[in-house]
Design a protein around this motif. Structure first.
Motif, PDB file in Angstrom:
ATOM      1  N   GLU A 194      13.398  -1.044   9.093  1.00  0.00           N
ATOM      2  CA  GLU A 194      12.104  -0.428   9.356  1.00  0.00           C
ATOM      3  C   GLU A 194      12.222   1.031   9.796  1.00  0.00           C
ATOM      4  OE1 GLU A 194      11.327  -4.258  12.051  1.00  0.00           O
ATOM      5  OE2 GLU A 194       9.725  -2.791  12.113  1.00  0.00           O
ATOM      6  N   GLY A 195      13.171   1.294  10.692  1.00  0.00           N
ATOM      7  CA  GLY A 195      13.205   2.578  11.390  1.00  0.00           C
ATOM      8  C   GLY A 195      12.309   2.520  12.607  1.00  0.00           C
ATOM      9  N   ALA A 196      12.561   3.449  13.538  1.00  0.00           N
ATOM     10  CA  ALA A 196      11.827   3.425  14.807  1.00  0.00           C
ATOM     11  C   ALA A 196      10.332   3.612  14.592  1.00  0.00           C
ATOM     12  CB  ALA A 196      12.369   4.500  15.744  1.00  0.00           C
ATOM     13  N   GLY A 197       9.957   4.387  13.562  1.00  0.00           N
ATOM     14  CA  GLY A 197       8.543   4.646  13.325  1.00  0.00           C
ATOM     15  C   GLY A 197       8.063   4.049  12.007  1.00  0.00           C
ATOM     16  N   GLY A 198       8.806   3.127  11.453  1.00  0.00           N
ATOM     17  CA  GLY A 198       8.394   2.482  10.201  1.00  0.00           C
ATOM     18  C   GLY A 198       8.635   3.345   8.975  1.00  0.00           C
ATOM     19  N   ALA A 199       9.427   4.413   9.105  1.00  0.00           N
ATOM     20  CA  ALA A 199       9.605   5.340   7.990  1.00  0.00           C
ATOM     21  C   ALA A 199      11.027   5.342   7.443  1.00  0.00           C
ATOM     22  CB  ALA A 199       9.201   6.754   8.420  1.00  0.00           C
ATOM     23  N   ALA A 200      11.820   4.318   7.723  1.00  0.00           N
ATOM     24  CA  ALA A 200      13.172   4.268   7.164  1.00  0.00           C
ATOM     25  C   ALA A 200      13.092   4.199   5.644  1.00  0.00           C
ATOM     26  CB  ALA A 200      13.927   3.058   7.708  1.00  0.00           C
ATOM     27  N   GLY A 201      14.006   4.890   4.976  1.00  0.00           N
ATOM     28  CA  GLY A 201      14.030   4.887   3.522  1.00  0.00           C
ATOM     29  C   GLY A 201      13.157   5.938   2.881  1.00  0.00           C
ATOM     30  N   GLU A 202      12.556   6.800   3.676  1.00  0.00           N
ATOM     31  CA  GLU A 202      11.713   7.858   3.115  1.00  0.00           C
ATOM     32  C   GLU A 202      12.570   9.043   2.704  1.00  0.00           C
ATOM     33  OE1 GLU A 202       8.453   8.052   2.393  1.00  0.00           O
ATOM     34  OE2 GLU A 202       8.359   5.907   2.816  1.00  0.00           O
ATOM     35  N   ARG A 246       9.700  12.235  17.391  1.00  0.00           N
ATOM     36  CA  ARG A 246      10.882  11.427  17.192  1.00  0.00           C
ATOM     37  C   ARG A 246      11.719  12.075  16.109  1.00  0.00           C
ATOM     38  NH1 ARG A 246       8.099   6.724  16.831  1.00  0.00           N
ATOM     39  NH2 ARG A 246       7.794   7.366  14.709  1.00  0.00           N
ATOM     40  N   ALA A 260       1.284  10.215   2.732  1.00  0.00           N
ATOM     41  CA  ALA A 260       1.170   9.440   1.500  1.00  0.00           C
ATOM     42  C   ALA A 260      -0.171   8.754   1.308  1.00  0.00           C
ATOM     43  CB  ALA A 260       2.294   8.426   1.412  1.00  0.00           C
ATOM     44  N   ALA A 282      -6.354   1.599   7.855  1.00  0.00           N
ATOM     45  CA  ALA A 282      -6.302   1.319   6.425  1.00  0.00           C
ATOM     46  C   ALA A 282      -5.724  -0.067   6.178  1.00  0.00           C
ATOM     47  CB  ALA A 282      -5.471   2.391   5.717  1.00  0.00           C
ATOM     48  N   ASP A 332      17.258   2.040  17.296  1.00  0.00           N
ATOM     49  CA  ASP A 332      17.716   2.817  16.148  1.00  0.00           C
ATOM     50  C   ASP A 332      18.320   4.115  16.673  1.00  0.00           C
ATOM     51  OD1 ASP A 332      16.581   1.406  13.506  1.00  0.00           O
ATOM     52  OD2 ASP A 332      15.116   1.180  15.107  1.00  0.00           O
ATOM     53  N   VAL A 334       0.853  -1.195   0.000  1.00  0.00           N
ATOM     54  CA  VAL A 334       0.000   0.000   0.000  1.00  0.00           C
ATOM     55  C   VAL A 334       0.883   1.237   0.000  1.00  0.00           C
ATOM     56  CG1 VAL A 334      -1.924  -1.128   1.188  1.00  0.00           C
ATOM     57  CG2 VAL A 334      -0.142  -0.008   2.527  1.00  0.00           C
ATOM     58  N   THR A 335       0.336   2.365  -0.421  1.00  0.00           N
ATOM     59  CA  THR A 335       1.108   3.600  -0.376  1.00  0.00           C
ATOM     60  C   THR A 335       1.190   4.081   1.071  1.00  0.00           C
ATOM     61  OG1 THR A 335      -0.878   4.886  -0.765  1.00  0.00           O
ATOM     62  CG2 THR A 335       0.410   4.275  -2.705  1.00  0.00           C
ATOM     63  N   GLY A 336       2.128   4.972   1.344  1.00  0.00           N
ATOM     64  CA  GLY A 336       2.233   5.548   2.676  1.00  0.00           C
ATOM     65  C   GLY A 336       3.307   4.864   3.489  1.00  0.00           C
ATOM     66  N   PRO A 337       4.171   5.677   4.106  1.00  0.00           N
ATOM     67  CA  PRO A 337       5.320   5.120   4.812  1.00  0.00           C
ATOM     68  C   PRO A 337       4.995   4.521   6.168  1.00  0.00           C
ATOM     69  CG  PRO A 337       5.306   7.493   5.011  1.00  0.00           C
ATOM     70  CD  PRO A 337       4.171   7.132   4.095  1.00  0.00           C
ATOM     71  N   TYR A 338       3.893   4.899   6.746  1.00  0.00           N
ATOM     72  CA  TYR A 338       3.738   4.586   8.162  1.00  0.00           C
ATOM     73  C   TYR A 338       2.916   3.333   8.395  1.00  0.00           C
ATOM     74  CZ  TYR A 338       5.623   9.210   8.321  1.00  0.00           C
ATOM     75  OH  TYR A 338       6.418  10.281   8.120  1.00  0.00           O
ATOM     76  N   ALA A 349      -2.231   6.539   2.765  1.00  0.00           N
ATOM     77  CA  ALA A 349      -2.799   5.311   3.319  1.00  0.00           C
ATOM     78  C   ALA A 349      -2.304   5.006   4.718  1.00  0.00           C
ATOM     79  CB  ALA A 349      -2.486   4.120   2.419  1.00  0.00           C
ATOM     80  N   GLY A 350      -1.386   5.794   5.219  1.00  0.00           N
ATOM     81  CA  GLY A 350      -0.831   5.508   6.538  1.00  0.00           C
ATOM     82  C   GLY A 350      -0.874   6.741   7.412  1.00  0.00           C
ATOM     83  N   ARG A 351      -0.505   6.554   8.659  1.00  0.00           N
ATOM     84  CA  ARG A 351      -0.511   7.665   9.591  1.00  0.00           C
ATOM     85  C   ARG A 351       0.498   7.345  10.678  1.00  0.00           C
ATOM     86  NH1 ARG A 351      -3.723  11.930  10.399  1.00  0.00           N
ATOM     87  NH2 ARG A 351      -5.039  11.358   8.656  1.00  0.00           N
ATOM     88  N   LEU A 368      15.887  11.686   8.580  1.00  0.00           N
ATOM     89  CA  LEU A 368      14.722  11.506   7.709  1.00  0.00           C
ATOM     90  C   LEU A 368      14.821  10.198   6.938  1.00  0.00           C
ATOM     91  CD1 LEU A 368      14.339  15.191   6.585  1.00  0.00           C
ATOM     92  CD2 LEU A 368      12.506  13.805   7.570  1.00  0.00           C
ATOM     93  N   VAL A 369      16.042   9.773   6.643  1.00  0.00           N
ATOM     94  CA  VAL A 369      16.224   8.531   5.886  1.00  0.00           C
ATOM     95  C   VAL A 369      16.225   7.309   6.808  1.00  0.00           C
ATOM     96  CG1 VAL A 369      17.838   7.255   4.411  1.00  0.00           C
ATOM     97  CG2 VAL A 369      17.462   9.699   4.024  1.00  0.00           C
ATOM     98  N   LEU A 370      16.812   7.461   8.010  1.00  0.00           N
ATOM     99  CA  LEU A 370      16.978   6.299   8.894  1.00  0.00           C
ATOM    100  C   LEU A 370      15.889   6.164   9.949  1.00  0.00           C
ATOM    101  CD1 LEU A 370      20.830   6.334   9.150  1.00  0.00           C
ATOM    102  CD2 LEU A 370      19.468   4.301   8.676  1.00  0.00           C
ATOM    103  N   ASP A 371      15.132   7.234  10.196  1.00  0.00           N
ATOM    104  CA  ASP A 371      14.032   7.200  11.164  1.00  0.00           C
ATOM    105  C   ASP A 371      14.473   6.629  12.520  1.00  0.00           C
ATOM    106  OD1 ASP A 371      11.485   7.376  12.243  1.00  0.00           O
ATOM    107  OD2 ASP A 371      10.749   5.552  11.286  1.00  0.00           O
TER     108      ASP A 371
END
Lengths: 391, 391
Positions: free
Chosen positions: A222-230, B352, B341, A163, B200, A154-158, B343-345, B301-304
């Motif tokens: 993953e990153g701490a909040g699931g947003a690694a790689g954004e 953080r 994005a 959803a 992390d 699905v779209t969205g980083p988190y 679909a997520g939140r 921002l990349v590694l979260d």
């Protein structure tokens, strides 16, 4: 609705995988031959093959050529059923749903796409996905009643959120198989990284939005909040254009499809691809590539990857973006052999990192969703972000 | 000269650790009590305690209070020897060597420092380190003849090379114990991360040079070339001052001690600390903090990460650098709850990452070298960069 599988089921799954791997390698074998090669007892093997036959994953093959010498009874041989779908990968993207079905040999046996408007609601996207899959089964003659697992991007980083729960519930209910859900760009990163031996990979996707994924030390992060790689919200232009995240000058305000078309003065990706060598368009694309390169170079200096992969519709339409980004990363690299800190020296191999375009196309997210299902990938060790994970 | 340890030795080490852990918890116990608590056979336990007594790691304690009822024979009790060094951590830094010795309970029982000029050769640094350690043993009454392991931190991001082999050979030969060698800043990152539950963590050290370390998914990261966590050569000022790495405007040209003293118009860290609230000096330090913050924000921002730790002499002398960097990271964060994005939140917890000053002082590298020796740290799972690793 988390799917949990006990130790017994994991052992059973491992036995099943062993039998499937043997049939994958040898094509067609008798039960006795499978028993000899697998080391499984006849009782266990009988349970496993009975279940695989029942699910339609394998079929009985009987031919005269295998008739036993001195016996009128034909030898019953077993083989993978090339028409039975085992794993389903779905990518509920920004403006289309993609699906791929793989068989027990992990080969793609069916795939399809259905476009929708970017404004389409999630329930409508899910319905479009289920209709696409239903069509794949009927029109391409694929048996989808024995799926071992479904991966949905699905779209969205988190992570988490209602959803994802809705997506999982809808696919589980309709297709009666365990479902995992994760970010579709991260699935794409997994698919791309799975095509290399590199243990440290940065993946970025330039599309309607910008996303990405990191493989660090051979593991999807993953990153701490699931947003690694954004990478999309890394500052790229100080005081630049307002971004939908509330900040200004994010990479997404420069290198997503919308702003790229605007700055190049074209109306579609097709027009961009057709006119990309015109001086004005080319100059705009070079500036975009430079911005992408700056963001990637900073990340690469900190993460020291072996490989950077640039994917997405925009980079496919304008390969110069990849070339320019590669140039910036090369310039920003600490020169190989330079003794930066007095006691060490970088070994004198290939300049690192290599920067290249993605090898997979628009079905990378769906392929990655399937790859995540296989669970054989060491890339997923320790990765806990897959909602509804069966492991 | 790689140190290898077989399965038998690993099992033996695990038994030894169990016995030491029991004595650590209970203080003083008889062999029968240790046997009951450890589950080890009397034969195995006898071997283990005999060896620990021989190495001086534990001692016999005999008191009248423990005299057995009805028996004239005193019960022989065992306890940890608080004067026996078990692990030695050494940091061969830019301008001084630090050493810490820990006992079987992992408590520091001796430590020391010897300054040297930044131009000191590696052989002379090694000699200074060995002399320091010899002095610790004699002056602080520590038994160093039974060391279980030695960790040595060296400057420089890159692994391997003859320098590390020289360090290992010198310490192994003199002290007769297994030696591991790694970058001293990465050891510091390990020590800092070991003080938190965060999985992390970005760690940066602002000192004569700039280094750092990354903990990703609960693991210390190496990078493809052993240079992960090297923040020093990330571009911080476009077209800025020339850097010793050959590029311009690297963070090290702004936020290492030398350039920081120059831009603040002072001559030493002591003078900087004394005058840091004067407007001109404060403004210079704020600009440095902002540059550090920009580099950390992009990486975050990349590694979260959950946590960013800023250490090193410069940040200790000028805490405003940490405050300003934290401010920049907070501004660049994608706003919590913002649906970037579709679909997520992001879940609605604490903002953080948290940015804070290091908790450990100048002995962080030596402490981290010891922490790496304990090998109990899950932070080191999959980490292969420790030259001469015993695991």
């Amino acid at each position: 609705m988390s799917v949990t599988v006990g130790v017994h089921a994991l052992v059973r799954r491992a036995h099943e995988e062993r039998v499937l791997a043997i049939l994958r390698e040898h094509g067609t074998l008798s039960r006795a031959q499978i028993a000899a090669r697998s080391g499984l007892s006849r009782t266990t093997l009988s349970e496993i093959t009975g279940d695989l036959l029942g699910r339609g994953a394998i079929v009985k093959v009987t031919t005269d050529a295998h008739r036993r010498a001195g016996s009128g009874r034909p030898a019953e041989l077993l083989a993978l059923d090339p028409r039975s779908g085992q794993f389903l990968g779905v990518d509920l993207g920004h403006s289309r749903v993609r699906a791929v079905v793989t068989d027990a040999a992990h080969e793609i046996i069916a795939s399809g796409v259905t476009p929708y408007a970017a404004t389409t609601s999630l329930p409508a996207r899910i319905r479009a996905g289920l209709a696409l899959i239903d069509g794949l089964g009927r029109e391409q003659g694929i048996n989808l009643s024995a799926l071992q697992g479904i991966g949905v991007g699905v779209t969205g980083p988190y992570p988490a959120g209602t959803a994802r729960a809705d997506v999982r519930a809808a696919f589980t209910e309709t297709l009666r198989a365990p479902v995992i859900v994760d970010n579709n760009t991260r699935f794409a990163a997994l698919a791309e990284a799975g095509m290399t031996d590199a243990r440290d990979v940065l993946y970025i996707r330039l599309s309607a939005g910008i996303g990405g994924g990191l493989i660090v030390g051979g593991r999807l992060v993953e990153g701490a909040g699931g947003a690694a790689g954004e990478f999309g919200h890394v500052p790229a232009v100080p005081g630049g254009a307002p971004c939908r995240c509330g900040k200004r000058g994010c990479l997404e305000t420069v290198a997503a499809i919308g702003p790229a078309l605007a700055v190049a003065g074209v109306h579609s990706l097709d027009e961009l691809a057709a006119r990309r060598d015109e001086p004005g368009v080319a100059a705009a694309l070079e500036r975009i590539g430079d911005a992408v390169g700056r963001v990637l170079a900073a990340a690469a200096l900190v993460l020291d990857p072996e490989l950077i992969v640039i994917g997405g519709d925009l980079s496919r339409a304008a390969p110069v973006i990849v070339d320019r980004a590669a140039g910036v990363v090369a310039v920003e690299r600490v020169p190989p052999g330079h003794d930066v800190a007095g006691a060490g020296r970088r070994d004198g191999g290939e300049p690192r990192p290599v920067v290249r375009a993605a090898r997979l196309g628009d079905d990378d997210g769906a392929r990655g969703a399937v790859a995540a299902l296989y669970r054989q990938s060491p890339l997923l060790a320790g990765y806990s972000n897959l909602d509804g994970s069966a492991a």
